[in-house]
Structure formats: C-alpha cells, structure tokens
Design a protein around this motif. Sequence first.
Motif: not given
Length: 280
Positions: A134-150
């Motif tokens: 689930a974290a992987r899917a969320v991180a992919v989604a956030l990356s597509m949305a242009g977020a800065r992810i930690i």
Amino acid sequence: MIDASTVLIALLGHPVEHSLSPRMHNYIYAHAGINSAYLAFDVSPEKLQDAVNGLRALAAKGFNVTVPHKQSVIPYMDSVDNAAAIIGAVNTVANNNGRLIGYNTDATGFLRSLEYHNIDVKDKSVLVIGAGGAARAVAVALSMAGARIIITNRTFEKADELANSISSMSSNSLCTAAPLNELKKLDSPYLLVNATSAGMWPHIETSPLPEDYDLSDVNVAYDLVYNPIKTTFLQEAEKSGCTVVNGLDMLIFQAIEAIRIWFNSDVLYDIAKNAVKDFA
Ligand code: NAP
C-alpha cells in the motif's frame, strides 16, 4: 435480483471474511442497476492458480485480489496495466473474453480521495509511514501528483529501498527515506500518511509513530486503515489540530474505479458511501 444473466465478480484473498468489499459492491450493483453478484473466496496460496483458471472458465467478469495474492497473481495475467506494473501488484482483474488484464486501483483510489477532500500535495512535503504494497502505491500516486516524499518504516531498509525505487521512476520524483527515530529532526510535513497496518483491528491501541512525535504542525493526517474508523493515530492527530482522513474513502474510490473497469459505468460517490454508512 439474481437471474440467468447475472455475472460473477469475485474477491480472492486469504483470509477474506473481514472484507467490506462484498457488502459495498453488492449494494452498489443493486442501486446502480448492474446485474452482477460479488462473492468473496478464501483461497490459500497453493490454490491461487486453480482459482484464477476457474474464474476464467466460468467467464467471471472480473475479480479483486487482496492479501496475500497481489503479487503472486501477476504471472497468471495476460497483461498488466502501467500502474500495476510500476507498483508491482495487481488488485483488480478484468476478464475480456478470456484475456485477463491486471490493474492496480490503490494509487487511483488514494489520489481521488485526496481530490475529494481538497488536499493538494503538489510541491508539498508528505511523510509516508510504511514500505509494503500500500505504501508503494501511495508513494507512486504522490510522486505522480508532484509531492516531495519522505518514507519511513519500522524496517528502515525497506523504506530506503522503496525511496530509491520511487526516485528512479522519473527525474522529477523527489523521494528520500528517514529512520523512524530521526523524524523529530525533520520539518513537519503538510500531509502525514499511515500506510502500515499498525492500529488496525484487533491491535487498535498501536500507533505507527514514535510516542514523542509532535503532530501539532502537521496539516493533514491520513490513515489507510479503516477498521477502526478512527485509529489511535487519527485520534492523536485530531487532538493536535490536524485535519484527519480515514481509509474508507480510498476503499470507496477503488470500488468506483473497479466498476468503471469492469462495467464501463460511473458510479456516484454517494451511492458507494451509502453502502458503508453504518460502518462509518
Ligand atoms: P503489507 O504489504 O503487509 O505492509 C505492511 C506494512 O506495515 C509494512 O511497512 C510493515 O512494516 C508495517 N507494519 C505492520 N505492522 C506494524 C506495526 N505494528 N508497527 C509498525 N509498522 C507495522 O501491507 P499493505 O498491503 O501495504 O497494507 C498496509 C495497510 O494499508 C493495511 O492496514 C491495509 O488494510 C491498508 N490498506 C488500505 C487500503 C484502503 O483502500 N483504505 C488499501 C490498501 C491497503 P515492516 O516492513 O517493518 O514489516
């Protein structure tokens, strides 16, 4: 009403008895005029291939796949779509005249729930706890949305691995990993997402965060867990003044997306929400 034209949609998981999906899908089908029945099947890992072949032989319209089969089902697909390939997991399968196409609706469901709650993450910092599917899917989604992810996780090596994999998706992907015991040194994120199973029933007293983590400058706290509807993490976040979002909307938007894939039909959010209103 079930008749000779009713088509089958299945859920394959192990275990499946606590899933909300049969209740939600069958309610939606009845209220949206879709002649289909959704049934959950507890399938052990060694029976997965037989179950998939059986569904193909029975011309089931499609099926959902849940833990522990989301990765192991991939070899039985004829093709997988882009999102499922990037995430490395399939949770929705369409049977197009015997050809099985694997999709992953986790990322879409998460993004649509953010939109629904007017949470815009573009250029904002987002801390994701967890490094599983689930974290992987969320991180992919956030990356597509242009977020800065930690990304942080109980097992740090997995967080590091996931952060590297998200960073390598594109040159615009901004993703790093931080150990849980060093979170205090970082600026508070705009959005904090729990993508672990910590706090999920029956271990409802568990929080994914270190005890001394200060939530007061976090704007939005999002928990993918929806059982219980307000986890210990969300209760703590609410007390600290954060806007809180539970995992139910992600589940609802995933059901809506799956129905679009299977039946090419757009279901209204309100119908899907009604299906689980006594749960929320
Ligand atoms: P998974 O692949 O098994 O990953 C589990 C993750 O949770 C790992 O990062 C694991 O850390 C961490 N974890 C487990 N127990 C923990 C604890 N007691 N304390 C801290 N971390 C813990 O599971 P998943 O598929 O990613 O699912 C994670 C959660 O998201 C589940 O609760 C699931 O129900 C929920 N989910 C919700 C939706 C929705 O639509 N709302 C969709 C998908 C998933 P380690 O790496 O250290 O083991």
